[in-house]
Structures are given as C-alpha cells and as structure tokens.
Design a protein around this motif. Structure first.
Motif, PDB file in Angstrom:
ATOM      1  N   PRO A  41       3.481  -7.217   9.828  1.00 44.03           N
ATOM      2  CA  PRO A  41       3.654  -7.439   8.385  1.00 44.03           C
ATOM      3  C   PRO A  41       2.313  -7.554   7.652  1.00 44.03           C
ATOM      4  CG  PRO A  41       5.189  -8.804   9.614  1.00 44.03           C
ATOM      5  CD  PRO A  41       4.260  -8.177  10.626  1.00 44.03           C
ATOM      6  N   GLU A  42       1.318  -8.141   8.316  1.00 39.34           N
ATOM      7  CA  GLU A  42       0.001  -8.268   7.691  1.00 39.34           C
ATOM      8  C   GLU A  42      -0.635  -6.898   7.448  1.00 39.34           C
ATOM      9  OE1 GLU A  42       1.001 -11.919   9.990  1.00 39.34           O
ATOM     10  OE2 GLU A  42       0.940  -9.806  10.520  1.00 39.34           O
ATOM     11  N   ALA A  43      -0.534  -6.022   8.448  1.00 39.21           N
ATOM     12  CA  ALA A  43      -1.094  -4.677   8.302  1.00 39.21           C
ATOM     13  C   ALA A  43      -0.305  -3.884   7.260  1.00 39.21           C
ATOM     14  CB  ALA A  43      -1.091  -3.953   9.637  1.00 39.21           C
ATOM     15  N   LEU A  44       0.994  -4.082   7.244  1.00 42.33           N
ATOM     16  CA  LEU A  44       1.851  -3.375   6.292  1.00 42.33           C
ATOM     17  C   LEU A  44       1.479  -3.708   4.848  1.00 42.33           C
ATOM     18  CD1 LEU A  44       4.223  -1.537   5.789  1.00 42.33           C
ATOM     19  CD2 LEU A  44       5.728  -3.500   6.123  1.00 42.33           C
ATOM     20  N   GLN A  45       1.098  -4.952   4.612  1.00 38.97           N
ATOM     21  CA  GLN A  45       0.681  -5.334   3.262  1.00 38.97           C
ATOM     22  C   GLN A  45      -0.505  -4.490   2.797  1.00 38.97           C
ATOM     23  OE1 GLN A  45      -0.118  -9.518   3.368  1.00 38.97           O
ATOM     24  NE2 GLN A  45       2.052 -10.060   3.493  1.00 38.97           N
ATOM     25  N   TRP A  46      -1.402  -4.150   3.726  1.00 37.42           N
ATOM     26  CA  TRP A  46      -2.574  -3.363   3.340  1.00 37.42           C
ATOM     27  C   TRP A  46      -2.214  -1.906   3.087  1.00 37.42           C
ATOM     28  CZ3 TRP A  46      -6.552  -5.437   1.224  1.00 37.42           C
ATOM     29  CH2 TRP A  46      -6.763  -6.795   1.436  1.00 37.42           C
ATOM     30  N   VAL A  47      -1.210  -1.398   3.771  1.00 36.81           N
ATOM     31  CA  VAL A  47      -0.721  -0.048   3.457  1.00 36.81           C
ATOM     32  C   VAL A  47      -0.149  -0.050   2.041  1.00 36.81           C
ATOM     33  CG1 VAL A  47       0.964   1.747   4.055  1.00 36.81           C
ATOM     34  CG2 VAL A  47      -0.264   0.530   5.870  1.00 36.81           C
ATOM     35  N   GLU A  48       0.592  -1.087   1.707  1.00 32.23           N
ATOM     36  CA  GLU A  48       1.183  -1.183   0.379  1.00 32.23           C
ATOM     37  C   GLU A  48       0.111  -1.358  -0.698  1.00 32.23           C
ATOM     38  OE1 GLU A  48       4.010  -4.300   1.140  1.00 32.23           O
ATOM     39  OE2 GLU A  48       5.536  -2.867   1.794  1.00 32.23           O
ATOM     40  N   ILE A  49      -0.944  -2.076  -0.383  1.00 28.68           N
ATOM     41  CA  ILE A  49      -2.058  -2.212  -1.325  1.00 28.68           C
ATOM     42  C   ILE A  49      -2.718  -0.856  -1.527  1.00 28.68           C
ATOM     43  CG2 ILE A  49      -4.378  -3.189  -1.631  1.00 28.68           C
ATOM     44  CD1 ILE A  49      -3.248  -5.756  -0.242  1.00 28.68           C
ATOM     45  N   ARG A  50      -2.934  -0.105  -0.435  1.00 25.77           N
ATOM     46  CA  ARG A  50      -3.502   1.242  -0.555  1.00 25.77           C
ATOM     47  C   ARG A  50      -2.599   2.135  -1.407  1.00 25.77           C
ATOM     48  NH1 ARG A  50      -3.821   3.374   4.882  1.00 25.77           N
ATOM     49  NH2 ARG A  50      -4.394   5.293   3.859  1.00 25.77           N
ATOM     50  N   ALA A  51      -1.282   2.006  -1.230  1.00 18.90           N
ATOM     51  CA  ALA A  51      -0.339   2.800  -2.026  1.00 18.90           C
ATOM     52  C   ALA A  51      -0.467   2.455  -3.505  1.00 18.90           C
ATOM     53  CB  ALA A  51       1.095   2.556  -1.544  1.00 18.90           C
ATOM     54  N   ASP A  52      -0.561   1.180  -3.799  1.00 15.78           N
ATOM     55  CA  ASP A  52      -0.688   0.779  -5.193  1.00 15.78           C
ATOM     56  C   ASP A  52      -2.020   1.228  -5.786  1.00 15.78           C
ATOM     57  OD1 ASP A  52       0.717  -0.392  -7.352  1.00 15.78           O
ATOM     58  OD2 ASP A  52      -0.592  -2.144  -7.231  1.00 15.78           O
ATOM     59  N   LEU A  53      -3.078   1.165  -4.999  1.00 14.29           N
ATOM     60  CA  LEU A  53      -4.381   1.653  -5.473  1.00 14.29           C
ATOM     61  C   LEU A  53      -4.333   3.153  -5.743  1.00 14.29           C
ATOM     62  CD1 LEU A  53      -6.886  -0.292  -3.188  1.00 14.29           C
ATOM     63  CD2 LEU A  53      -6.401  -0.689  -5.619  1.00 14.29           C
ATOM     64  N   ALA A  54      -3.670   3.898  -4.878  1.00 12.53           N
ATOM     65  CA  ALA A  54      -3.536   5.345  -5.090  1.00 12.53           C
ATOM     66  C   ALA A  54      -2.776   5.614  -6.382  1.00 12.53           C
ATOM     67  CB  ALA A  54      -2.836   5.998  -3.899  1.00 12.53           C
ATOM     68  N   ARG A  55      -1.733   4.838  -6.627  1.00 14.28           N
ATOM     69  CA  ARG A  55      -0.971   4.978  -7.872  1.00 14.28           C
ATOM     70  C   ARG A  55      -1.857   4.685  -9.069  1.00 14.28           C
ATOM     71  NH1 ARG A  55       0.553   1.636 -11.425  1.00 14.28           N
ATOM     72  NH2 ARG A  55       0.083  -0.144 -10.117  1.00 14.28           N
ATOM     73  N   MET A  56      -2.626   3.612  -8.995  1.00 15.57           N
ATOM     74  CA  MET A  56      -3.500   3.238 -10.109  1.00 15.57           C
ATOM     75  C   MET A  56      -4.566   4.306 -10.371  1.00 15.57           C
ATOM     76  SD  MET A  56      -3.926  -0.823  -9.310  1.00 15.57           S
ATOM     77  CE  MET A  56      -4.841  -1.246 -10.799  1.00 15.57           C
ATOM     78  N   ARG A  61       0.593  11.743  -5.039  1.00 21.64           N
ATOM     79  CA  ARG A  61       0.987  12.294  -3.740  1.00 21.64           C
ATOM     80  C   ARG A  61       0.671  11.292  -2.628  1.00 21.64           C
ATOM     81  NH1 ARG A  61       0.248  18.266  -1.522  1.00 21.64           N
ATOM     82  NH2 ARG A  61       1.317  17.955   0.447  1.00 21.64           N
ATOM     83  N   LEU A  62      -0.566  10.788  -2.604  1.00 25.53           N
ATOM     84  CA  LEU A  62      -0.943   9.802  -1.593  1.00 25.53           C
ATOM     85  C   LEU A  62      -0.113   8.534  -1.752  1.00 25.53           C
ATOM     86  CD1 LEU A  62      -2.692   8.858   0.754  1.00 25.53           C
ATOM     87  CD2 LEU A  62      -4.442   8.178  -0.935  1.00 25.53           C
ATOM     88  N   ALA A  63       0.095   8.103  -2.982  1.00 24.11           N
ATOM     89  CA  ALA A  63       0.893   6.897  -3.213  1.00 24.11           C
ATOM     90  C   ALA A  63       2.304   7.063  -2.671  1.00 24.11           C
ATOM     91  CB  ALA A  63       0.924   6.558  -4.703  1.00 24.11           C
ATOM     92  N   THR A  64       2.906   8.228  -2.910  1.00 22.13           N
ATOM     93  CA  THR A  64       4.253   8.503  -2.388  1.00 22.13           C
ATOM     94  C   THR A  64       4.257   8.442  -0.875  1.00 22.13           C
ATOM     95  OG1 THR A  64       4.793   9.898  -4.293  1.00 22.13           O
ATOM     96  CG2 THR A  64       6.115  10.221  -2.306  1.00 22.13           C
ATOM     97  N   GLN A  65       3.276   9.076  -0.255  1.00 20.61           N
ATOM     98  CA  GLN A  65       3.206   9.100   1.208  1.00 20.61           C
ATOM     99  C   GLN A  65       3.006   7.692   1.780  1.00 20.61           C
ATOM    100  OE1 GLN A  65      -0.010  11.934   1.389  1.00 20.61           O
ATOM    101  NE2 GLN A  65       1.376  13.623   1.883  1.00 20.61           N
ATOM    102  N   LEU A  66       2.132   6.915   1.163  1.00 20.40           N
ATOM    103  CA  LEU A  66       1.878   5.561   1.667  1.00 20.40           C
ATOM    104  C   LEU A  66       3.075   4.646   1.460  1.00 20.40           C
ATOM    105  CD1 LEU A  66      -1.832   5.159   0.522  1.00 20.40           C
ATOM    106  CD2 LEU A  66      -0.996   5.290   2.889  1.00 20.40           C
ATOM    107  N   TRP A  67       3.720   4.719   0.284  1.00 23.36           N
ATOM    108  CA  TRP A  67       4.915   3.893   0.061  1.00 23.36           C
ATOM    109  C   TRP A  67       6.028   4.284   1.030  1.00 23.36           C
ATOM    110  CZ3 TRP A  67       4.857  -0.604  -1.821  1.00 23.36           C
ATOM    111  CH2 TRP A  67       4.081  -0.954  -2.932  1.00 23.36           C
ATOM    112  N   SER A  68       6.190   5.581   1.275  1.00 25.24           N
ATOM    113  CA  SER A  68       7.211   6.033   2.228  1.00 25.24           C
ATOM    114  C   SER A  68       6.900   5.517   3.627  1.00 25.24           C
ATOM    115  CB  SER A  68       7.298   7.566   2.233  1.00 25.24           C
ATOM    116  OG  SER A  68       7.785   8.038   1.012  1.00 25.24           O
TER     117      SER A  68
END
Length: 145
Positions: A41-56, A61-68
C-alpha cells in the motif's frame, strides 16, 4: 528520508515545476520500494502520486496508465467494490482517459481501461458504457494529423 515530502511535491507541481516534482517523487518511490514491497500500500500511494503529477502536467496518457496500474494493484488486495479501487479506477483513469485529445493515445490505452472497468462490479454502468462508446467512435474515426 523521514519527513513527509508530499506537501513539497504538491507545491512544486502547482508552481509548474513538474520535472522537479516527478524527480523527487521517483526518489521517494524507490526508497519505498527498498523498505516495502513494490505492491505494498505504501508503494501504491507513490504510483498514485505519480499519476496525479502526470495529470497536473497534462500528460493524460501517462496519468491514465498509472491510475489503471494502481487500480489493478489495488484489486490484488482489495475488494472490487472498495472505495479506493473506484477512486483509482473510475475517478482517476477514466477521467484522465477522457482528457486525451490524441486519438491514437486514447485507442492505445482504451482497451486496458475498459478491461479494468469491467472488473469493478459496483461501478456505475454508465462509466463503462461511455468508455466503450468513445473507444468505438475513435476506431471508426479516421486519424486526423
């Protein structure tokens, strides 16, 4: 690395310093991978942070891939109807996918997103239907370059 870097990362991103925010996030993600397992879960939070940063940063495309990816990982240890799975899948991946203006990118990431949405029984069926309709439309529409 003991202080929570998330507020600083968020400040960098909101200031438009996306590259610095991404670099710092990657360093923290590597640290978490060393101290926890990559699917924790700790590592997953960082994937989600990366997804949000990509969105911002406008990299939908990267945000979609990371959120998925985050949603699929969550499905490995959470129920398909868990709120976090829906937030990662429906609110994250689907929202970012609908922002893709490049038809090739949308077609390339659409099937994976639709498979993910099908795995979520409590998801509003309209979300899946709309994603399927958009993907079908994109397949019928000639590329405009």
């Amino acid at each position: 690395m003991t202080n929570d870097p998330r507020p600083h990362i968020h400040n960098l991103a909101t200031a438009g310093r996306h590259s610095e925010a991404a670099t710092l996030t990657q360093a923290w993600e590597q640290y978490v991978h060393q101290t926890h397992r990559p699917t924790s879960p700790e590592a997953l939070q960082w994937v989600e942070i990366r997804a949000d940063l990509a969105r911002m940063a406008g990299d939908f495309r990267l945000a979609t891939q990371l959120w998925s990816s985050a949603a699929r990982t969550r499905l490995g240890f959470q129920a398909p109807d868990a709120a976090d799975v829906h937030a990662a899948a429906a609110a994250g991946a689907l929202c970012c996918w609908t922002q893709l203006r490049d038809p090739g990118a949308a077609v390339g990431t659409g099937p994976d997103l639709i498979r993910l949405l099908r795995a979520l029984p409590a998801l509003d069926p309209q979300h899946l239907k709309l994603a399927q309709q958009r993907l079908e439309f994109l397949h019928r529409t000639p590329s405009r370059r």
